[in-house]
Design a protein around this motif. Structure first.
Motif, short mmCIF file in Angstrom:
data_model
loop_
_atom_site.label_atom_id
_atom_site.label_comp_id
_atom_site.label_asym_id
_atom_site.label_seq_id
_atom_site.Cartn_x
_atom_site.Cartn_y
_atom_site.Cartn_z
N GLU A 263 0.85 -1.15 -0.13
CA GLU A 263 -0.06 0.00 0.14
C GLU A 263 0.80 1.13 -0.12
N GLY A 264 0.24 2.42 -0.29
CA GLY A 264 1.18 3.54 -0.46
C GLY A 264 0.94 4.43 -1.68
N PHE A 265 1.27 5.61 -1.54
CA PHE A 265 1.16 6.67 -2.63
C PHE A 265 1.59 6.15 -3.98
N LYS A 266 2.61 5.20 -4.09
CA LYS A 266 3.32 4.91 -5.39
C LYS A 266 2.09 3.89 -6.14
N LEU A 267 1.67 3.18 -5.22
CA LEU A 267 0.60 2.09 -5.80
C LEU A 267 -0.57 2.93 -6.07
N ASP A 268 -0.99 3.78 -5.41
CA ASP A 268 -2.33 4.41 -5.57
C ASP A 268 -2.09 5.12 -6.82
N THR A 269 -0.96 5.66 -7.23
CA THR A 269 -0.48 6.54 -8.32
C THR A 269 -0.50 5.50 -9.63
N LEU A 270 0.07 4.37 -9.54
CA LEU A 270 -0.04 3.46 -10.56
C LEU A 270 -1.18 2.73 -10.84
N GLN A 271 -2.05 2.66 -9.88
CA GLN A 271 -3.52 2.06 -10.32
C GLN A 271 -4.31 3.21 -11.08
N MET A 272 -3.79 4.36 -10.99
CA MET A 272 -4.59 5.37 -12.01
C MET A 272 -3.98 5.47 -13.28
N ASN A 273 -2.87 5.39 -13.47
CA ASN A 273 -2.01 5.24 -14.69
C ASN A 273 -0.82 4.44 -14.51
N ASN A 274 -0.59 3.41 -15.31
CA ASN A 274 0.63 2.28 -15.11
C ASN A 274 1.59 2.70 -16.07
N LYS A 275 1.53 3.71 -16.83
CA LYS A 275 2.45 3.94 -17.79
C LYS A 275 3.69 4.74 -17.00
N VAL A 276 4.88 4.24 -17.20
CA VAL A 276 6.12 4.93 -16.42
C VAL A 276 7.42 5.04 -17.19
N SER A 277 8.05 5.73 -16.55
CA SER A 277 9.57 5.51 -17.05
C SER A 277 10.48 5.17 -15.92
N PHE A 278 11.83 4.59 -16.08
CA PHE A 278 12.48 4.15 -15.20
C PHE A 278 14.06 4.64 -15.56
N CYS A 279 14.92 5.49 -14.98
CA CYS A 279 16.10 5.95 -15.13
C CYS A 279 17.05 5.60 -14.56
N VAL A 280 18.05 4.87 -14.90
CA VAL A 280 19.42 4.58 -14.28
C VAL A 280 20.59 5.36 -14.88
N VAL A 281 21.44 6.06 -13.95
CA VAL A 281 22.53 6.67 -14.22
C VAL A 281 23.55 5.72 -13.81
N GLY A 282 24.49 5.27 -14.74
CA GLY A 282 25.62 4.76 -14.40
C GLY A 282 26.85 5.54 -13.99
N LYS A 283 28.02 5.12 -14.60
CA LYS A 283 29.35 5.85 -14.11
C LYS A 283 29.34 7.15 -14.36
N THR A 284 29.62 8.04 -13.69
CA THR A 284 29.55 9.43 -13.88
C THR A 284 31.14 10.04 -13.30
N ARG A 285 31.62 11.24 -14.24
CA ARG A 285 32.76 11.97 -13.59
C ARG A 285 32.40 13.43 -14.13
N ILE A 286 32.85 14.27 -13.22
CA ILE A 286 32.48 15.76 -13.40
C ILE A 286 33.85 16.10 -14.03
#
Length: 155
Positions: free
Chosen positions: A59-82
């Motif tokens: 239960e929780g806000f994440k699931l409430d949100t997904l029940q209304m709209n299950n289209k999502v994106s998922f972002c992963v950032v790998g190695k970085t260097r400034i």
């Protein structure tokens, strides 16, 4: 929906984008609330057979949100260097787009075991007992990848 990368010279191959996902530890799941506000939540995950799995509470806000709209994106950032002298960053990232759903049964069990292998590989027997104890209390979500983009700046 096809998501094009503006700077095509930074685009990585599909296999490189998958490798970034495989090597990542955490990413941000982004969705749209019923109020049309963006909502992103950092999560750990596992990748298997063109799907990304997440675990969490039932239960929780994440699931409430997904029940209304299950289209999502998922972002992963790998190695970085400034690169301060170039006012830039070396980076690699990937974004998966798709639909998310709850899974049960043998697929849920397999996903939980994948989490063990990725995050607690030295504790498999103890982890399996932990899974059995909390199995009914945990929810597993599956992001079926419909589109994957990746980009990088390597120098």
């Amino acid at each position: 929906m096809d998501h094009k990368i503006r700077k095509q010279e930074r685009k990585v191959s599909d296999s490189e984008a998958i490798e970034i996902l495989q090597q990542g530890e955490f990413g941000v799941l982004s969705m749209c609330t019923t109020e049309k506000e963006g909502y992103g939540i950092p999560l750990n995950y596992v990748l298997h057979d063109n799907a990304i799995y997440f675990h969490g509470a039932k239960e929780g806000f994440k699931l409430d949100t997904l029940q209304m709209n299950n289209k999502v994106s998922f972002c992963v950032v790998g190695k970085t260097r400034i690169l301060p002298d170039k006012f830039s960053t070396i980076y690699e990232s990937t974004i998966a787009f798709g639909s998310i759903s709850e899974i049960e049964g043998s697929e849920k069990q397999a996903a939980l075991e994948l989490f063990l292998e990725k995050y607690s590989n030295d504790f498999i027997p103890k982890g399996k007992k932990y899974i059995n104890k909390l199995y009914d209390e945990v929810l597993i979500l599956k992001l079926s990848i419909e589109n994957l983009t990746g980009k990088a700046r390597m120098q």
